[in-house]
Enzyme design. Structure first.
Site, PDB file in Angstrom:
ATOM      1  N   GLU A 111       0.582  -1.352   0.323  1.00  0.00           N
ATOM      2  CA  GLU A 111      -0.156   0.130   0.166  1.00  0.00           C
ATOM      3  C   GLU A 111       0.728   1.389   0.065  1.00  0.00           C
ATOM      4  OE1 GLU A 111      -3.028   0.124  -0.472  1.00  0.00           O
ATOM      5  OE2 GLU A 111      -3.663  -1.488  -0.226  1.00  0.00           O
ATOM      6  N   SER A 483     -41.601 -36.571  37.482  1.00  0.00           N
ATOM      7  CA  SER A 483     -40.937 -37.637  38.478  1.00  0.00           C
ATOM      8  C   SER A 483     -39.924 -36.389  38.951  1.00  0.00           C
ATOM      9  CB  SER A 483     -40.667 -39.253  38.157  1.00  0.00           C
ATOM     10  OG  SER A 483     -41.722 -39.266  38.394  1.00  0.00           O
TER      11      SER A 483
END
Length: 786
Positions: A111, A483
């Protein structure tokens, strides 16, 4: 003669500058030079005026000196693993000092190699860009990193000469206000890199599944190629193009002296392992969403933009095991269900060249669901199915792999349920590489594990698939506990004089509407059998309904309704009727984990804890939560009550409905209770060790029968065992410590005051068991059918 002689000829006069073609050429050049200088002076004057006018009108760059990017909410596990992320921009803000040199240099190489040597503008590049504009070229040439920062923050993407001038001016202004490292830090955190990734730290996680610090030269070069065109150079969707650019960047890194020749050569040869978009390190979607909701209630709209890092109690490894265990349990159940038919049917072309594209198109609407792969059938018979996956792989399924879809392969199958060419089906691969056809489950489930001493949630799975349903069954599903609720009723009974040795009759019962609150009720045991009088310990191990009802009847429904609130249950969710003995109220799996924690920790009420710490993007602690100590202020149950209940539920895990627990682990510190509701609509198992409680629930969102033979012990317990097989490796067996107020009698522990026959010795012994018919009655019955 003399007067006839001529004087010698003069030599030719030398050419003068003001005569002939040269004169005209030089004059023309001088004229052009003058005009050029005049034009240049005019241009410089105009440019100077333009700069003088434009510079004061440049936007303020204070946003860069106080750079605050949108940062996502990140959810991080107790062992440092990213569990989830929320925000439009996936970004991990990283100071420049923490960005590895190889990443910085890869970016600079492609860049702006002269970044640290120019003042923000590469004038050669600017002139080239200007000429490109005048020549109507497509590209403007290189912009420096500073110019890119200026453009990304303040300017449009329109390519005009005017915008380029503003870009230059802004770059100069930025360079006057920020240092080079500050500018590079902003650039490397702000730039868009595809797949919602902003900044290189986020890109490293998204593309490679690793932090910046672990990137290789080759990986850094691949990421450095993304800023110019994130889509075109995406290594996932465009690997060939991305690799070409990566190789070029490696060349530039070597040419600029950032890496050695040997490093460059190694980088060129390195094979990169990309993380696919669907790949997740840990499936903790329900955890992450729960965190997002909790944080949003405190921070509002800023929740997903200010970079909050939320640290949670969940252990990533435990979470992964829990997720896999629950899914396996649900898929195993699904294999026993009737095949509902293919998900879709597509018309396949006869031309083999067009076949692959059509399959890919069809499967794009039926994405893979983790291990459940979508496939299009090419050929099908009762003995063999050939299908193609989204990846293009062809699979053959035979033998046992076809059993779950047998009805769909029958010649007489309904057209909408028949597996044939073009059918979209699901396949799952076994551990040995063999394939089985199955279907997406309709049944749902929940799993939660927590530390009973702190309330810290270690794992939470709110359903089969977060993508299918975001409803969190751990926290939002109110279901009948069946249960698995009996231990809380038995705990109340201990306070009323019951002991493990109290004999209770397992004989038939009948109640009118006033007793049940709704309609006449004739309860049954799960197996339909009655076994007569038995000790309380045996009754709980066998989960005898008739015994539980008699226990509640003797204890008192109002007392029991109040008693269960000690465990965190809501009284109004459990009406004071005898049906409460069989778990006819409503609970969530998280409530059940909290309730069982009271037994596990010796009688203390603990609140579930999920979030331990919230920090901002700079690491500053905004909120910290530490578990409250287990002191007497948190006590809700006497230690001896919790101890006796653990002994009773230990018997369940050793010889009762959950005997597979002891058979698997051979440990005495495990206890729990299975749960199956009326008509088998819900299946539960809640079990614990002194340092870990885990609860499993399985059922349909719209309650319906799971099956006549489906129970908590058969459905939920295997999920619990698979998780505990991992978790217990970190928890050595812990012998029980007997608290005060107990006495051992006949191998059982009893409250002091209820020993030596002082407690409730028996209940319901006067009730008779159904008697088998006499010989004469049997003959009369037979005569009726002759």
């Amino acid at each position: 003669m003399a007067d006839t002689e001529r004087a010698p000829a003069r030599p030719p006069a030398p050419l003068r500058p003001d005569r002939g073609p040269l004169r005209l050429l030089l004059r023309g050049l001088g004229w052009l030079l003058g005009i050029g200088l005049a034009l240049l002076a005019s241009a410089l004057l105009v440019l100077g005026i333009g700069l003088a006018v434009a510079y004061p009108n440049l936007p303020e760059t204070g946003g860069l000196t106080d750079y605050r990017p949108k940062l996502p909410l990140r959810v991080i596990s107790a062992d440092g693993v990213l569990l989830g992320e929320f925000g439009e921009e996936r970004r991990v803000y990283t100071p420049i000092a923490q960005i590895p040199r190889v990443m910085q240099e890869a970016v600079l190489a492609i860049e702006d190699a002269r970044f640290y040597r120019h003042g923000g503008v590469d004038y050669v590049g600017v002139i080239r860009a200007g000429l490109a504009q005048f020549n109507r070229a497509k590209s403007q040439g290189a912009s420096t990193i500073t110019m890119q920062v200026a453009r990304n923050f303040y300017l449009s993407t329109e390519k005009t000469f005017t915008r380029k001038i503003y870009e230059i001016l802004l770059a100069l202004k930025i360079e006057s206000q920020l240092t080079k490292p500050q500018i590079l830090e902003i650039y490397m955190n702000q730039i868009f890199l595809g797949q919602r990734a902003y900044g290189f730290a986020a890109a490293a996680e998204i593309y490679f599944g690793k932090p910046l610090a672990e990137l290789t030269v080759a990986e850094a070069a691949m990421l450095a190629g993304l800023p110019q065109a994130p889509s075109a150079y995406n290594p996932v969707s465009n690997p060939a193009r991305a690799t070409r650019r990566q190789q070029y960047i490696i060349d530039r890194m070597e040419a600029n002296g950032f890496i050695t020749e040997e490093q460059a050569e190694a980088a060129r040869k390195e094979t990169l392992k990309l993380r696919t978009p669907t790949e997740a390190a840990v499936h903790a979607e329900y955890v992450a969403e729960a965190v997002r909701q909790l944080v949003f209630s405190q921070y509002g709209p800023e929740t997903t933009t200010r970079g909050l890092n939320v640290h949670v109690t969940v252990d990533a490894t435990d979470q992964a095991v829990a997720y896999r265990a629950l899914r396996r349990g649900l898929l195993d159940y699904e294999r026993r269900q009737h095949y509902r038919g293919p998900e879709d049917f597509v018309v396949l072309p006869a031309d083999p060249a067009a076949l692959d594209a059509r399959i890919a198109e069809a499967l794009s609407e039926h994405p893979d669901n983790d291990e459940l792969k979508a496939a299009v059938v090419l050929e099908a018979s009762p003995k063999k199915v050939v299908a193609v996956l989204q990846s293009g792989e062809s699979i053959s399924v035979t033998g046992d792999g076809l059993k779950p879809v047998t009805s769909g392969l029958a010649d007489k199958a309904e057209p909408g349920k028949q597996i044939r060419r073009g059918a979209v089906v699901r396949a799952v691969r076994g551990p040995k590489g063999d394939w089985t056809l199955t279907q997406l489950p309709e049944v749902e489930g929940a799993f939660v594990a927590m530390d009973p001493n702190s309330g810290a949630i270690r794992a939470l799975v709110g359903g089969f698939d977060f993508g299918k349903s975001k409803f969190n069954h751990v926290t939002q599903a109110w279901r009948q506990p069946g249960s698995s609720f009996k231990p809380f009723i038995y705990s109340a009974a201990l306070e009323k004089g019951f002991t493990p040795q109290t004999v209770v009759n397992d004989a038939p019962l009948f109640f009118d509407a006033g007793t049940t609150g709704s309609q006449p009720w004739e309860p049954k045991n799960y197996d339909g059998k009655f076994e007569g009088p038995m000790p309380l310990k045996t009754a709980l191990a066998k989960s005898k309904n008739m015994v539980s009802i008699r226990v509640l009847q003797s204890t008192g429904v109002n007392f029991a309704q109040d008693w269960i609130t000690r465990f965190g249950f809501e009284a109004d969710k459990h009406p004071a009727y005898l049906t409460m003995a069989l778990g006819a109220g409503s609970v969530t799996p998280l409530q059940m984990a909290g309730g069982y924690s009271v037994f596990a920790n010796g009688g203390y009420r603990v609140d579930p804890l999920l979030i331990t710490r919230i920090t901002d993007s700079k690491g500053r602690v905004l909120q910290q939560t530490t578990p409250a100590p287990l002191d007497e202020s948190a006590r809700t149950l006497e230690a001896r009550n919790a101890f006796v209940m653990t002994q009773l539920m230990g018997e369940v895990a050793r010889s009762g409905t959950a005997a597979k627990v002891y058979a698997t682990f051979k440990r005495m510190d495990l206890a729990g209770k299975t749960g199956t509701t009326n008509d088998s609509m819900d299946a539960w198992f809640a079990g614990y060790q002194p340092n870990l409680v885990a609860v499993v629930w399985i059922g349909y969102d719209t309650p319906r029968k799971l099956g006549d033979r489906e129970t908590g012990g058969g459905l939920a317990l295997p999920v619990w065992i698979e998780y505990m097989s991992h978790a217990l490796k970190k928890l050595p067996e812990q012998p029980a410590t007997v608290p005060e107020g107990l006495i051992q009698q006949g191998g059982d522990w009893l409250f002091d005051e209820f020993s030596a026959g002082a407690g409730v010795s028996s209940v319901g012994l006067e009730d008779k068991l159904p008697q088998p018919p006499s010989e004469s009655e049997r003959k009369s019955i037979l005569d009726l059918f002759r």
